[in-house]
Design an enzyme around this catalytic site. Structure first.
Site, PDB file in Angstrom:
ATOM      1  N   ASP A 112     -14.057  33.507  12.431  1.00  0.00           N
ATOM      2  CA  ASP A 112     -15.192  32.414  12.371  1.00  0.00           C
ATOM      3  C   ASP A 112     -15.142  31.832  13.986  1.00  0.00           C
ATOM      4  OD1 ASP A 112     -13.201  30.362  12.558  1.00  0.00           O
ATOM      5  OD2 ASP A 112     -14.055  29.493  10.852  1.00  0.00           O
ATOM      6  N   CYS A 164      -9.222  32.289  11.549  1.00  0.00           N
ATOM      7  CA  CYS A 164     -10.053  30.992  11.519  1.00  0.00           C
ATOM      8  C   CYS A 164      -9.065  29.889  11.926  1.00  0.00           C
ATOM      9  CB  CYS A 164     -10.618  30.631   9.946  1.00  0.00           C
ATOM     10  SG  CYS A 164      -9.531  30.414   8.771  1.00  0.00           S
ATOM     11  N   THR A 167      -7.298  27.423  10.376  1.00  0.00           N
ATOM     12  CA  THR A 167      -6.176  26.880   9.809  1.00  0.00           C
ATOM     13  C   THR A 167      -5.635  28.401   9.464  1.00  0.00           C
ATOM     14  OG1 THR A 167      -6.986  26.617   7.544  1.00  0.00           O
ATOM     15  CG2 THR A 167      -6.662  24.610   9.149  1.00  0.00           C
ATOM     16  N   HIS A 184       8.342  41.563   3.117  1.00  0.00           N
ATOM     17  CA  HIS A 184       8.432  40.931   1.507  1.00  0.00           C
ATOM     18  C   HIS A 184       7.008  40.853   1.102  1.00  0.00           C
ATOM     19  CE1 HIS A 184      12.118  38.204   2.327  1.00  0.00           C
ATOM     20  NE2 HIS A 184      12.360  39.273   2.594  1.00  0.00           N
ATOM     21  N   HIS A 238      10.672  43.278  -4.036  1.00  0.00           N
ATOM     22  CA  HIS A 238       9.496  42.945  -3.364  1.00  0.00           C
ATOM     23  C   HIS A 238       8.278  43.614  -3.866  1.00  0.00           C
ATOM     24  CE1 HIS A 238      11.610  40.168  -0.843  1.00  0.00           C
ATOM     25  NE2 HIS A 238      12.426  41.327  -0.288  1.00  0.00           N
TER      26      HIS A 238
HETATM   27  C1  RB5 Z   1     -13.787  25.629  10.788  1.00  0.00           C
HETATM   28  O1  RB5 Z   1     -14.199  24.362  11.177  1.00  0.00           O
HETATM   29  C2  RB5 Z   1     -12.790  25.467   9.824  1.00  0.00           C
HETATM   30  O2  RB5 Z   1     -12.740  25.111   8.705  1.00  0.00           O
HETATM   31  C3  RB5 Z   1     -12.312  26.917   9.514  1.00  0.00           C
HETATM   32  O3  RB5 Z   1     -12.014  27.842  10.576  1.00  0.00           O
HETATM   33  C4  RB5 Z   1     -10.718  27.331   8.747  1.00  0.00           C
HETATM   34  O4  RB5 Z   1     -10.060  26.642   9.446  1.00  0.00           O
HETATM   35  C5  RB5 Z   1     -11.096  27.052   7.473  1.00  0.00           C
HETATM   36  O5  RB5 Z   1     -10.219  27.145   6.527  1.00  0.00           O
END
Ligand code: RB5
Length: 143
Positions: free
Chosen positions: A8, A65, A67, A98, A133
């Site tokens: 993203d 993305c 996180t 695993h 596993h």
């Molecule tokens: C974008 O701001 C953020 O929410 C996205 O990249 C991600 O971390 C969502 O899980």
């Protein structure tokens, strides 16, 4: 071998470095977007990558993305996708050894590009351990 890539807007800054890195490892990379730093919704790229993997058009995937959680949650809605979140070399190894993750998810906002490259390499080079596993993986799908 073909590998899918998606990110993203949070991963867009490092998108081309990561695609180039995968190419340098000998992969043919299919790019599912996003194609700019404009804010977008990660499921819009995660679901097409998952579908391509399940249809056999790609063998593995890398998703990024902020996180890693939005990508992982979206990808793991697909039966047969094992999207594992990893942010360092050790977890990169274990998510293959695993969990036999067929998609590696990395958090752009919580790891440097260098660490992300190391994590990807660790996942690519590790081997699934099988045995207990495999038994655990066999219990994941519920429908
Ligand atoms: C974008 O701001 C953020 O929410 C996205 O990249 C991600 O971390 C969502 O899980």
């Amino acid at each position: 071998m073909r590998i899918g890539f998606c990110c993203d807007h949070a991963g867009f800054d490092i998108k081309f470095e990561v695609i180039g890195h995968l190419g340098s490892k000998g992969f043919e990379v299919e790019d599912f977007g996003t194609d700019s730093a404009a804010s977008m919704d990660y499921p819009d790229v995660a679901h097409p990558l998952a579908e391509a993997l399940l249809e056999g058009r790609i063998e593995l995937g890398v998703a990024i993305c902020g996180t890693g959680n939005g990508m992982a949650i979206s990808l793991n809605k697909h039966k047969g996708i094992r999207a594992g979140l990893a942010w360092n070399r050790e977890i990169g190894v274990l998510v293959k050894k695993h969990n036999n993750a067929n998609v590696l998810v990395v958090p752009a906002r919580f790891a440097s590009l260098e660490t992300i490259r190391e994590t990807i390499d660790a996942w690519l080079e590790a081997e699934f351990a099988g045995g207990r596993h495999q038994r655990r993986i066999d219990k994941i799908d519920i429908v």
